[in-house]
Design a protein around this motif. Structure first.
Motif, PDB file in Angstrom:
ATOM      1  N   MET A   3       0.854  -1.161   0.000  1.00 10.92           N
ATOM      2  CA  MET A   3       0.000   0.000   0.000  1.00 10.92           C
ATOM      3  C   MET A   3       0.907   1.233   0.000  1.00 10.92           C
ATOM      4  O   MET A   3       1.821   1.332   0.791  1.00 10.92           O
ATOM      5  CB  MET A   3      -0.894  -0.021   1.243  1.00 10.92           C
ATOM      6  N   LYS A   4       0.625   2.159  -0.870  1.00  9.98           N
ATOM      7  CA  LYS A   4       1.440   3.366  -1.000  1.00  9.98           C
ATOM      8  C   LYS A   4       0.964   4.442  -0.031  1.00  9.98           C
ATOM      9  O   LYS A   4      -0.186   4.464   0.390  1.00  9.98           O
ATOM     10  CB  LYS A   4       1.373   3.895  -2.427  1.00  9.98           C
ATOM     11  N   ILE A   5       1.872   5.347   0.282  1.00  7.60           N
ATOM     12  CA  ILE A   5       1.570   6.429   1.215  1.00  7.60           C
ATOM     13  C   ILE A   5       0.423   7.295   0.700  1.00  7.60           C
ATOM     14  O   ILE A   5      -0.399   7.764   1.466  1.00  7.60           O
ATOM     15  CB  ILE A   5       2.829   7.269   1.528  1.00  7.60           C
ATOM     16  N   GLN A   6       0.344   7.487  -0.616  1.00  9.07           N
ATOM     17  CA  GLN A   6      -0.737   8.301  -1.191  1.00  9.07           C
ATOM     18  C   GLN A   6      -2.099   7.646  -0.938  1.00  9.07           C
ATOM     19  O   GLN A   6      -3.078   8.344  -0.650  1.00  9.07           O
ATOM     20  CB  GLN A   6      -0.499   8.503  -2.698  1.00  9.07           C
ATOM     21  N   GLU A   7      -2.161   6.316  -1.010  1.00 10.42           N
ATOM     22  CA  GLU A   7      -3.413   5.614  -0.732  1.00 10.42           C
ATOM     23  C   GLU A   7      -3.816   5.793   0.738  1.00 10.42           C
ATOM     24  O   GLU A   7      -4.991   5.999   1.047  1.00 10.42           O
ATOM     25  CB  GLU A   7      -3.272   4.136  -1.070  1.00 10.42           C
ATOM     26  N   ILE A   8      -2.814   5.734   1.623  1.00 13.02           N
ATOM     27  CA  ILE A   8      -3.090   5.923   3.048  1.00 13.02           C
ATOM     28  C   ILE A   8      -3.576   7.341   3.299  1.00 13.02           C
ATOM     29  O   ILE A   8      -4.518   7.563   4.058  1.00 13.02           O
ATOM     30  CB  ILE A   8      -1.838   5.603   3.889  1.00 13.02           C
ATOM     31  N   ARG A   9      -2.963   8.312   2.631  1.00 12.40           N
ATOM     32  CA  ARG A   9      -3.397   9.706   2.761  1.00 12.40           C
ATOM     33  C   ARG A   9      -4.858   9.857   2.360  1.00 12.40           C
ATOM     34  O   ARG A   9      -5.626  10.556   3.024  1.00 12.40           O
ATOM     35  CB  ARG A   9      -2.557  10.626   1.869  1.00 12.40           C
ATOM     36  N   GLU A  10      -5.236   9.235   1.256  1.00 17.64           N
ATOM     37  CA  GLU A  10      -6.622   9.330   0.781  1.00 17.64           C
ATOM     38  C   GLU A  10      -7.588   8.711   1.787  1.00 17.64           C
ATOM     39  O   GLU A  10      -8.656   9.267   2.054  1.00 17.64           O
ATOM     40  CB  GLU A  10      -6.764   8.645  -0.587  1.00 17.64           C
ATOM     41  N   ILE A  11      -7.207   7.575   2.373  1.00 14.50           N
ATOM     42  CA  ILE A  11      -8.054   6.927   3.375  1.00 14.50           C
ATOM     43  C   ILE A  11      -8.205   7.842   4.588  1.00 14.50           C
ATOM     44  O   ILE A  11      -9.306   8.019   5.117  1.00 14.50           O
ATOM     45  CB  ILE A  11      -7.484   5.553   3.786  1.00 14.50           C
ATOM     46  N   ILE A  12      -7.097   8.457   5.019  1.00 11.33           N
ATOM     47  CA  ILE A  12      -7.151   9.364   6.173  1.00 11.33           C
ATOM     48  C   ILE A  12      -8.099  10.514   5.881  1.00 11.33           C
ATOM     49  O   ILE A  12      -8.933  10.881   6.722  1.00 11.33           O
ATOM     50  CB  ILE A  12      -5.742   9.884   6.524  1.00 11.33           C
ATOM     51  N   LYS A  13      -8.002  11.100   4.689  1.00 13.70           N
ATOM     52  CA  LYS A  13      -8.876  12.221   4.331  1.00 13.70           C
ATOM     53  C   LYS A  13     -10.347  11.792   4.327  1.00 13.70           C
ATOM     54  O   LYS A  13     -11.208  12.511   4.818  1.00 13.70           O
ATOM     55  CB  LYS A  13      -8.502  12.770   2.949  1.00 13.70           C
TER      56      LYS A  13
END
Length: 164
Positions: A1-11
């Motif tokens: 899982m990429k950091i950008q995907e995690i960022r999107e989930i957090i948002k």
């Protein structure tokens, strides 16, 4: 899982009414939990005449006021920049900001450094995990807004990048 995907989930979780979110796939586990600050309700006693010589008790700060006071003490003022070509690189999580991969190595970037969108500009450590933060845009680092080793909040600006 990429950091950008995690960022999107957090948002998504941050903007929703969900209080807790868990996800597991391919051996990767992500668990997000919102912290809600609950203010204590004040209970007022019936009004009684007070002696004239007694000073009024000092107001007791609420947990939210204490948190804001701590944040304002620890977070330095971010200068207001009017240039429309400046892009803010924001922290995707709460953690500790590091400018270099290790204490004995040079910083990833300095003001004036040219960066590409996929270039690592810093690390944010959260729960013993070192998360590489990418520039997100092509350009030149205009300013580093936080100090090495400083605690950063979710969404806090870390860098200003002058875009091409």
């Amino acid at each position: 899982m990429k950091i950008q995907e995690i960022r999107e989930i957090i948002k998504l979780v941050d903007n929703s009414s969900i209080d807790e979110f868990s996800y597991e796939a391919d051996g990767v586990k992500v668990k997000l939990k919102k912290n809600s600050v609950s203010a204590n309700a004040a209970v007022e006693a019936p009004a009684q005449p007070a002696p004239a010589a007694q000073p009024a008790p000092a107001p007791v700060p609420t947990p939210a006021a204490k948190a804001e006071e701590l944040i304002s003490e620890e977070t330095p003022e971010i200068p207001a920049v009017q240039d429309e070509n400046l892009h803010k690189i924001l922290s995707p999580m709460v953690g500790t900001f590091y400018q270099s991969p290790s204490p004995d190595e040079a910083a990833y970037v300095q003001p004036g450094s040219k960066v590409s969108a996929d270039q690592v500009v810093c690390i944010v450590e959260a729960m013993k995990l070192f998360n590489e933060i990418e520039a997100e845009v092509d350009g030149e680092i205009a300013e580093i807004l936080v100090k090495d080793g400083q605690l950063v909040e979710y969404g806090q600006p870390l860098f200003l990048v002058k875009t091409n």
